[in-house]
Design a protein around this motif. Structure first.
Motif, PDB file in Angstrom:
ATOM      1  N   GLY A 188       0.768  -1.232   0.000  1.00  0.00           N
ATOM      2  CA  GLY A 188       0.000   0.000   0.000  1.00  0.00           C
ATOM      3  C   GLY A 188       0.800   1.284   0.000  1.00  0.00           C
ATOM      4  N   TYR A 189       2.089   1.194  -0.274  1.00  0.00           N
ATOM      5  CA  TYR A 189       2.879   2.411  -0.449  1.00  0.00           C
ATOM      6  C   TYR A 189       2.464   3.130  -1.728  1.00  0.00           C
ATOM      7  N   GLU A 190       2.687   4.437  -1.775  1.00  0.00           N
ATOM      8  CA  GLU A 190       2.818   5.091  -3.059  1.00  0.00           C
ATOM      9  C   GLU A 190       4.199   4.695  -3.572  1.00  0.00           C
ATOM     10  N   VAL A 191       4.227   4.137  -4.767  1.00  0.00           N
ATOM     11  CA  VAL A 191       5.469   3.541  -5.282  1.00  0.00           C
ATOM     12  C   VAL A 191       6.125   4.468  -6.287  1.00  0.00           C
ATOM     13  N   GLY A 192       7.364   4.824  -6.000  1.00  0.00           N
ATOM     14  CA  GLY A 192       8.156   5.630  -6.916  1.00  0.00           C
ATOM     15  C   GLY A 192       9.269   4.809  -7.533  1.00  0.00           C
ATOM     16  N   THR A 193       9.528   5.048  -8.802  1.00  0.00           N
ATOM     17  CA  THR A 193      10.635   4.376  -9.477  1.00  0.00           C
ATOM     18  C   THR A 193      11.155   5.321 -10.563  1.00  0.00           C
ATOM     19  N   GLY A 194      11.878   4.804 -11.548  1.00  0.00           N
ATOM     20  CA  GLY A 194      12.423   5.667 -12.584  1.00  0.00           C
ATOM     21  C   GLY A 194      13.615   5.030 -13.255  1.00  0.00           C
ATOM     22  N   CYS A 195      14.203   5.766 -14.197  1.00  0.00           N
ATOM     23  CA  CYS A 195      15.337   5.212 -14.936  1.00  0.00           C
ATOM     24  C   CYS A 195      16.357   6.283 -15.262  1.00  0.00           C
ATOM     25  N   LEU A 196      17.566   5.813 -15.552  1.00  0.00           N
ATOM     26  CA  LEU A 196      18.626   6.657 -16.083  1.00  0.00           C
ATOM     27  C   LEU A 196      18.569   6.597 -17.599  1.00  0.00           C
ATOM     28  N   VAL A 197      18.749   7.734 -18.238  1.00  0.00           N
ATOM     29  CA  VAL A 197      18.712   7.809 -19.696  1.00  0.00           C
ATOM     30  C   VAL A 197      20.115   8.083 -20.220  1.00  0.00           C
ATOM     31  N   GLY A 198      20.574   7.213 -21.108  1.00  0.00           N
ATOM     32  CA  GLY A 198      21.897   7.389 -21.695  1.00  0.00           C
ATOM     33  C   GLY A 198      22.946   6.458 -21.144  1.00  0.00           C
ATOM     34  N   LEU A 199      22.541   5.413 -20.441  1.00  0.00           N
ATOM     35  CA  LEU A 199      23.500   4.427 -19.946  1.00  0.00           C
ATOM     36  C   LEU A 199      24.221   3.763 -21.115  1.00  0.00           C
ATOM     37  N   PRO A 200      25.501   3.451 -20.967  1.00  0.00           N
ATOM     38  CA  PRO A 200      26.215   2.755 -22.039  1.00  0.00           C
ATOM     39  C   PRO A 200      25.527   1.437 -22.384  1.00  0.00           C
ATOM     40  N   GLY A 201      25.247   1.241 -23.673  1.00  0.00           N
ATOM     41  CA  GLY A 201      24.591   0.017 -24.106  1.00  0.00           C
ATOM     42  C   GLY A 201      23.074   0.089 -24.110  1.00  0.00           C
ATOM     43  N   GLN A 202      22.516   1.182 -23.608  1.00  0.00           N
ATOM     44  CA  GLN A 202      21.066   1.341 -23.592  1.00  0.00           C
ATOM     45  C   GLN A 202      20.567   1.667 -25.002  1.00  0.00           C
ATOM     46  N   THR A 203      19.426   1.132 -25.369  1.00  0.00           N
ATOM     47  CA  THR A 203      18.833   1.381 -26.679  1.00  0.00           C
ATOM     48  C   THR A 203      17.495   2.094 -26.532  1.00  0.00           C
ATOM     49  N   MET A 204      17.002   2.633 -27.626  1.00  0.00           N
ATOM     50  CA  MET A 204      15.669   3.243 -27.602  1.00  0.00           C
ATOM     51  C   MET A 204      14.618   2.187 -27.279  1.00  0.00           C
ATOM     52  N   ALA A 205      14.853   0.963 -27.739  1.00  0.00           N
ATOM     53  CA  ALA A 205      13.912  -0.115 -27.439  1.00  0.00           C
ATOM     54  C   ALA A 205      13.845  -0.382 -25.946  1.00  0.00           C
ATOM     55  N   SER A 206      15.001  -0.359 -25.279  1.00  0.00           N
ATOM     56  CA  SER A 206      14.979  -0.620 -23.838  1.00  0.00           C
ATOM     57  C   SER A 206      14.336   0.540 -23.083  1.00  0.00           C
ATOM     58  N   LEU A 207      14.507   1.778 -23.576  1.00  0.00           N
ATOM     59  CA  LEU A 207      13.815   2.909 -22.954  1.00  0.00           C
ATOM     60  C   LEU A 207      12.302   2.775 -23.130  1.00  0.00           C
ATOM     61  N   ALA A 208      11.886   2.315 -24.309  1.00  0.00           N
ATOM     62  CA  ALA A 208      10.453   2.078 -24.530  1.00  0.00           C
ATOM     63  C   ALA A 208       9.942   1.012 -23.571  1.00  0.00           C
ATOM     64  N   ASP A 209      10.734  -0.027 -23.351  1.00  0.00           N
ATOM     65  CA  ASP A 209      10.345  -1.065 -22.390  1.00  0.00           C
ATOM     66  C   ASP A 209      10.231  -0.493 -20.977  1.00  0.00           C
ATOM     67  N   ASP A 210      11.156   0.427 -20.625  1.00  0.00           N
ATOM     68  CA  ASP A 210      11.081   1.066 -19.310  1.00  0.00           C
ATOM     69  C   ASP A 210       9.742   1.778 -19.142  1.00  0.00           C
ATOM     70  N   ILE A 211       9.361   2.564 -20.145  1.00  0.00           N
ATOM     71  CA  ILE A 211       8.120   3.329 -20.083  1.00  0.00           C
ATOM     72  C   ILE A 211       6.923   2.391 -19.919  1.00  0.00           C
ATOM     73  N   LEU A 212       6.908   1.314 -20.674  1.00  0.00           N
ATOM     74  CA  LEU A 212       5.796   0.369 -20.590  1.00  0.00           C
ATOM     75  C   LEU A 212       5.789  -0.362 -19.250  1.00  0.00           C
ATOM     76  N   TYR A 213       6.971  -0.598 -18.678  1.00  0.00           N
ATOM     77  CA  TYR A 213       7.025  -1.199 -17.346  1.00  0.00           C
ATOM     78  C   TYR A 213       6.408  -0.258 -16.304  1.00  0.00           C
TER      79      TYR A 213
END
Length: 347
Positions: A188-213
């Motif tokens: 029952g917490y308010e849940v906060g999360t997030g991501c780093l943008v521009g990590l070495p090896g990160q792709t636009m596809a993985s950022l899209a997956d982050d958003i959908l997660y």
């Protein structure tokens, strides 16, 4: 891209491929940011919620390759605040008008369940909402913090790409991070999360997956920031992240999670002098000024160049309030819990 942006703003959903298309096309940036700002205004209003950040320990048992506080960095001047000092900083935050404090630290094993619960109980006496950001714990530990009075928990996943996560977070597993976030939701917490943008090896596809997660998790708060290489980490020579791409990810999150709280992160202003204001004009509705006092502000260095390390909490409160007023937005006077509309298909 205009039809996709319209679809996102109206239906609060895009496919992975559609998200990638927008992330890869900088010709649509202005339209995307305008749409995110419009959705922000429609669903969470103009108020900006301030969360007072208390960084109470920079000691960490983890060894994340992108983090300046990583266990194997010998150049950090380590500290941990006494319980009375943490409570005192929270009391001062309340006196400055904050309605929420964020208690953040590395994964410092000195702070047992009993110590954290004691701090939480004492701070609740000031009428503050409490966000904890202290890393991966067991279900029982999260439950104890919740019963002591913690309202929110911030645990950034950083990336949902399993291989990238486990390469950059040695000894850690993405599945356990996900388990933690699921436990927090169950409790029952308010849940906060997030991501780093521009990590070495990160792709636009993985950022899209982050958003959908984040959408699938129905996250209550999502913090997005550019990766900024720290000179005392294994990624010192890596190329850093980009403010504009970070803002695009943030704006897309606003379109897909219209009721969520989204901070204008300090890292954005580290790379751009008006980074937080630009973020507030592109979908964000939260700012987290630092209310830690003294030299500890300089020693909590997740990344280099962090802003405001030589300022006082009172100055930070005054400064950010002035900036928010300058763009015609009011500072909220409520605790800033997420608004919900159960009839909405994204919620």
């Amino acid at each position: 891209m205009a039809p996709l942006i319209h679809k996102a703003a109206a239906a609060h959903y895009l496919t992975r491929d559609e998200l990638e298309l927008i992330l890869n096309d900088d010709g649509c940036n202005d339209a995307l940011f305008r749409a995110a700002d419009k959705v922000r205004r429609q669903y969470v209003g103009d108020e900006v919620h301030l969360r007072g950040l208390i960084e109470f320990s920079n000691i960490c048992r983890q060894n994340c390759c992108y983090c300046g506080l990583r266990r194997d960095n010998p150049h950090v001047r380590r500290y941990r605040l006494a319980e009375d000092t943490i409570v005192d900083f929270a009391a001062k935050a309340a006196s400055y008008g904050y309605r929420t404090v964020v208690l953040q630290s590395g994964e410092d094993e000195y702070f047992t369940v009993e110590r954290i619960c004691s701090v939480v109980r004492r701070i609740k006496e000031f009428g503050l909402a409490i966000t904890l950001s202290i890393g991966e714990k067991s279900f029982a530990e999260y439950q104890a913090y919740r019963e002591a009075g913690a309202d929110r928990y911030l645990l950034r996943i950083e990336t949902t790409d399993r291989q990238l996560y486990e390469d950059l977070d040695p000894g850690m597993e993405l599945a356990n991070r996900v388990r933690c976030l699921d436990d927090l939701r169950t409790l029952g917490y308010e849940v906060g999360t997030g991501c780093l943008v521009g990590l070495p090896g990160q792709t636009m596809a993985s950022l899209a997956d982050d958003i959908l997660y984040f959408r699938a998790l129905d996250a209550d708060m999502i913090g997005i920031g550019p990766f900024i290489p720290h000179p005392d980490t294994p990624l010192a020579a890596a190329k850093g992240g980009d403010v504009i791409l970070s803002m695009k990810v943030m704006a897309l999150i606003r379109l897909l999670l219209p009721y969520s709280n989204i901070p204008a992160t300090t890292a954005m202003e580290t790379l751009h002098p008006n980074g937080r204001i630009l973020a507030l004009q592109s979908g964000a509705n939260v700012v987290m000024p630092n209310v830690t006092e003294g030299e500890y502000r300089q020693w909590y260095q997740l990344y280099p160049g962090k802003i405001c390390v030589n300022d006082t909490p009172a100055h930070c409160r005054s400064c950010i309030t002035g900036k928010i007023a300058a763009i015609g937005r009011p500072v909220a006077t409520t605790h800033g819990f997420r608004q919900r509309n159960s009839s909405h298909n994204a919620i």
